[in-house]
Design an enzyme around this catalytic site. Structure first.
Site, PDB file in Angstrom:
ATOM      1  N   THR A  13       0.837  -1.209   0.000  1.00 36.04           N
ATOM      2  CA  THR A  13       0.000   0.000   0.000  1.00 36.04           C
ATOM      3  C   THR A  13       0.869   1.255   0.000  1.00 36.04           C
ATOM      4  O   THR A  13       0.691   2.159  -0.817  1.00 36.04           O
ATOM      5  CB  THR A  13      -0.897   0.004   1.263  1.00 36.04           C
ATOM      6  OG1 THR A  13      -1.680  -1.182   1.266  1.00 36.04           O
ATOM      7  CG2 THR A  13      -1.795   1.217   1.300  1.00 36.04           C
ATOM      8  N   VAL A  14       1.822   1.311   0.925  1.00 37.51           N
ATOM      9  CA  VAL A  14       2.586   2.551   1.116  1.00 37.51           C
ATOM     10  C   VAL A  14       3.637   2.732   0.018  1.00 37.51           C
ATOM     11  O   VAL A  14       3.731   3.808  -0.598  1.00 37.51           O
ATOM     12  CB  VAL A  14       3.230   2.574   2.522  1.00 37.51           C
ATOM     13  CG1 VAL A  14       4.103   3.814   2.690  1.00 37.51           C
ATOM     14  CG2 VAL A  14       2.150   2.513   3.603  1.00 37.51           C
ATOM     15  N   GLU A 128       7.778  11.150   9.381  1.00 39.06           N
ATOM     16  CA  GLU A 128       6.415  11.694   9.530  1.00 39.06           C
ATOM     17  C   GLU A 128       5.351  10.617   9.350  1.00 39.06           C
ATOM     18  O   GLU A 128       4.356  10.577  10.083  1.00 39.06           O
ATOM     19  CB  GLU A 128       6.215  12.809   8.485  1.00 39.06           C
ATOM     20  CG  GLU A 128       4.928  13.566   8.585  1.00 39.06           C
ATOM     21  CD  GLU A 128       4.836  14.395   9.860  1.00 39.06           C
ATOM     22  OE1 GLU A 128       4.095  13.949  10.749  1.00 39.06           O
ATOM     23  OE2 GLU A 128       5.492  15.440   9.960  1.00 39.06           O
ATOM     24  N   VAL A 131       3.768   8.088  12.220  1.00 38.35           N
ATOM     25  CA  VAL A 131       2.756   8.437  13.237  1.00 38.35           C
ATOM     26  C   VAL A 131       1.576   9.164  12.578  1.00 38.35           C
ATOM     27  O   VAL A 131       1.758  10.195  11.931  1.00 38.35           O
ATOM     28  CB  VAL A 131       3.335   9.359  14.345  1.00 38.35           C
ATOM     29  CG1 VAL A 131       2.273   9.652  15.393  1.00 38.35           C
ATOM     30  CG2 VAL A 131       4.555   8.728  14.993  1.00 38.35           C
ATOM     31  N   ILE A 135      -1.288  13.040   8.840  1.00 39.55           N
ATOM     32  CA  ILE A 135      -1.274  14.233   9.702  1.00 39.55           C
ATOM     33  C   ILE A 135       0.179  14.675   9.949  1.00 39.55           C
ATOM     34  O   ILE A 135       0.992  13.858  10.381  1.00 39.55           O
ATOM     35  CB  ILE A 135      -1.938  13.943  11.073  1.00 39.55           C
ATOM     36  CG1 ILE A 135      -3.382  13.482  10.879  1.00 39.55           C
ATOM     37  CG2 ILE A 135      -1.884  15.164  11.978  1.00 39.55           C
ATOM     38  CD1 ILE A 135      -4.083  13.107  12.190  1.00 39.55           C
ATOM     39  N   GLY A 186      -6.568  -1.109   2.612  1.00 41.24           N
ATOM     40  CA  GLY A 186      -5.128  -0.860   2.797  1.00 41.24           C
ATOM     41  C   GLY A 186      -4.808  -0.126   4.088  1.00 41.24           C
ATOM     42  O   GLY A 186      -3.705   0.406   4.244  1.00 41.24           O
ATOM     43  N   GLU A 189      -2.446  -3.164   9.183  1.00 39.95           N
ATOM     44  CA  GLU A 189      -1.075  -3.660   9.094  1.00 39.95           C
ATOM     45  C   GLU A 189      -1.075  -5.030   8.411  1.00 39.95           C
ATOM     46  O   GLU A 189      -2.099  -5.734   8.390  1.00 39.95           O
ATOM     47  CB  GLU A 189      -0.488  -3.811  10.502  1.00 39.95           C
ATOM     48  CG  GLU A 189      -0.306  -2.503  11.227  1.00 39.95           C
ATOM     49  CD  GLU A 189       0.621  -1.551  10.499  1.00 39.95           C
ATOM     50  OE1 GLU A 189       1.801  -1.880  10.327  1.00 39.95           O
ATOM     51  OE2 GLU A 189       0.161  -0.478  10.074  1.00 39.95           O
ATOM     52  N   LYS A 204       3.440   4.217  17.924  1.00 37.16           N
ATOM     53  CA  LYS A 204       3.357   5.631  17.516  1.00 37.16           C
ATOM     54  C   LYS A 204       3.497   6.551  18.726  1.00 37.16           C
ATOM     55  O   LYS A 204       4.170   7.577  18.671  1.00 37.16           O
ATOM     56  CB  LYS A 204       2.028   5.879  16.797  1.00 37.16           C
ATOM     57  CG  LYS A 204       1.943   5.163  15.449  1.00 37.16           C
ATOM     58  CD  LYS A 204       0.515   5.140  14.929  1.00 37.16           C
ATOM     59  CE  LYS A 204       0.447   4.507  13.547  1.00 37.16           C
ATOM     60  NZ  LYS A 204      -0.930   4.223  13.126  1.00 37.16           N
ATOM     61  N   GLY A 301      -3.721   4.650   4.917  1.00 38.29           N
ATOM     62  CA  GLY A 301      -4.134   4.594   3.517  1.00 38.29           C
ATOM     63  C   GLY A 301      -3.014   5.024   2.586  1.00 38.29           C
ATOM     64  O   GLY A 301      -2.038   5.656   2.998  1.00 38.29           O
TER      65      GLY A 301
END
Ligand SMILES: NC(=O)C1=CN([C@@H]2O[C@H](COP(=O)(O)OP(=O)(O)OC[C@H]3O[C@@H](n4cnc5c(N)ncnc54)[C@H](OP(=O)(O)O)[C@@H]3O)[C@@H](O)[C@H]2O)C=CC1
Ligand SMILES: N[C@@H](CC=O)C(=O)O
Length: 415
Positions: A13-14, A128, A131, A135, A186, A189, A204, A301
């Protein structure tokens, strides 16, 4: 360098989100960096999966092939588990590459070591995305820590859990169906146990602790409760009383000690987290100068996470190395306030007499559900007396018991 050469470790996904975003936002990247960004390599585990990757990109299962590439500037890491990620990122830093990671489990345990190594090698570390998904909480905290003493942080840090709780309440979905949907989207984990048992939010929170307080509490001492015990029946009952379940991670420093917890709570309508729904996360930060600020947005996501990682790319390339070291001086003294005050709880599977005998004010909501007003000490006392099947959820925000009207504290880390 006339082009920024990047490798992506992981193409789930990432990783795929980062790849696609670098393609779709090439113009913006070039404007920000003054040069184009080229993905030159992708590391995967399964070489047989079909993927939409340009043919001139090296796709490999061997990290050495990536490290052997000439002029590699940046590594995006989006694989799973502490290892081999940590080893790969150490090697990358040693070779002079900037590193950007989304891997909170690895960064929770090894973040400080990577930051220290990076400072020596004069490269940047972006985390970034580790966590609260999209955001910009890390950047915000780094911005705040120059002068403010941040004293407490609390928030919803796991998108999957919040999504499941929202689906269960709004759509009357079963826990299992809601989790399956989160996986399909997605959000979850690779091992969704990390989401639903609370570990992901814990990682986190510990990353934030390192950044804000310059240290983490003893990791084994932090109470971690997930959302698996929450039933549709409890959600519906709470809803009738104007309460919603939220999975809350909180940390504060009191008298030089860090108090952290990760647990479901019930929030009332007045609470800032009440309307944080679906995959959204929200983080509330308390600083001595700024007061309270809350950031809210998508916590998981493909594109929100990629957003955090490509913004990190700009930061690590623009900022001098070493500037992102943690603020060890942050958060000096926080006064003790009201830890023993009575607060409100939803208690289920308990006999009315047990509450009366403990001198606790309560109101019966349904057969085995009570709203109770009790101090943490009274709750501990109850726990010692019952058989371990009773469930306690703190209620945060404004809540009324009988004719009483009282503002409860934002939940303390003892919750
Ligand atoms: N999903 C999300 O919304 C978010 C995830 N994260 C974090 O980002 C990371 C990636 O998450 P996500 O993309 O969802 O996970 P996925 O399970 O979708 O993808 C993981 C990817 O990593 C690859 N991979 C796993 N182990 C190895 C290994 N040992 N060597 C090489 N490649 C490996 C897999 O390869 P293959 O494809 O061959 O199986 C896959 O491409 C995790 O650390 C997660 O905690 C952070 C923020 C948000
Ligand atoms: N599984 C995580 C992904 C983002 O960190 C979540 O649901 O929050």
């Amino acid at each position: 360098m006339s082009v920024v050469n990047a490798a992506i470790l992981g193409f789930g996904t990432v990783g795929e989100g980062v790849y696609r975003t670098i393609q779709s936002h090439q113009e913006e990247l070039e404007a920000a960096l003054g040069k184009p960004v080229k993905v030159v390599a992708v590391l995967v585990k399964n070489e047989h999966k079909s993927r939409e990757i340009e043919t001139d990109v090296l796709v490999t299962t061997e990290i050495e092939e990536i490290f052997n590439l000439p002029d590699l500037h940046v590594i995006f890491e989006a694989i799973v588990d502490k290892e081999p990620s940590f080893t790969y990122l150490k090697q990358a830093i040693a070779k002079g590459c900037h590193v950007i990671t989304a891997n909170k489990e690895m960064f929770c345990y090894h973040g400080q070591e990577l930051l220290d190594l990076a400072q020596k090698q004069r490269v940047g570390v972006g985390y970034e995305a580790s966590v609260a998904g999209g955001i910009p909480i890390i950047q915000t905290l780094q911005q705040l820590l120059n002068i403010n003493n941040v004293t407490a942080i609390q928030g919803i840090l796991n998108g999957t859990s919040n999504f499941i709780l929202t689906e269960m309440r709004e759509q009357k979905q079963s826990f299992e169906a809601a989790l399956a949907l989160a996986q399909q989207k997605g959000y979850a984990e690779a091992d969704p146990g990390n989401d639903i048992y609370g570990c992901d939010a814990f990682y986190k929170l510990m990353i934030l602790s390192g950044l804000v307080f310059g240290e983490q509490p003893d990791l084994k001492s932090v109470k971690i409760n997930g959302i698996t015990g929450i039933t549709l029946e409890q959600i519906e009952l709470a809803d009738q009383w104007g309460l919603r379940f939220k999975h809350l991670a909180s940390i504060e420093k009191k008298q030089e000690r860090l108090h952290a917890s990760v647990t479901p709570v019930l929030v009332s309508q007045s609470h800032p987290l009440y309307h944080v729904e679906g995959v959204d996360n929200a983080v509330n930060v308390t600083g001595d100068l700024v007061g309270d600020i809350t950031l809210q947005g998508p916590g998981a996501g493909m594109y929100p996470t990629a957003s955090a990682m490509v913004e990190d790319l700009v930061h690590v390339l623009q900022k001098p190395a070493g500037e992102k070291a943690r603020n060890k001086a942050a958060s000096k003294i926080i006064k003790e306030n009201g830890e023993q005050d009575a607060s409100y709880w939803l208690v289920s599977n308990i006999k009315q007499e047990q509450l009366s005998n403990a001198g606790i004010d309560f109101e019966q909501l349904e057969e085995s559900f009570f709203a109770a007003k009790a101090s943490p000490a009274q709750i501990e006392q109850l726990k010692e007396q019952e058989d371990g099947t009773t469930v306690y959820y703190p209620i945060v925000g404004t809540f009324e018991l009988k004719n009483e009207h009282k503002e409860t504290h934002l939940i303390g880390a003892h919750g």
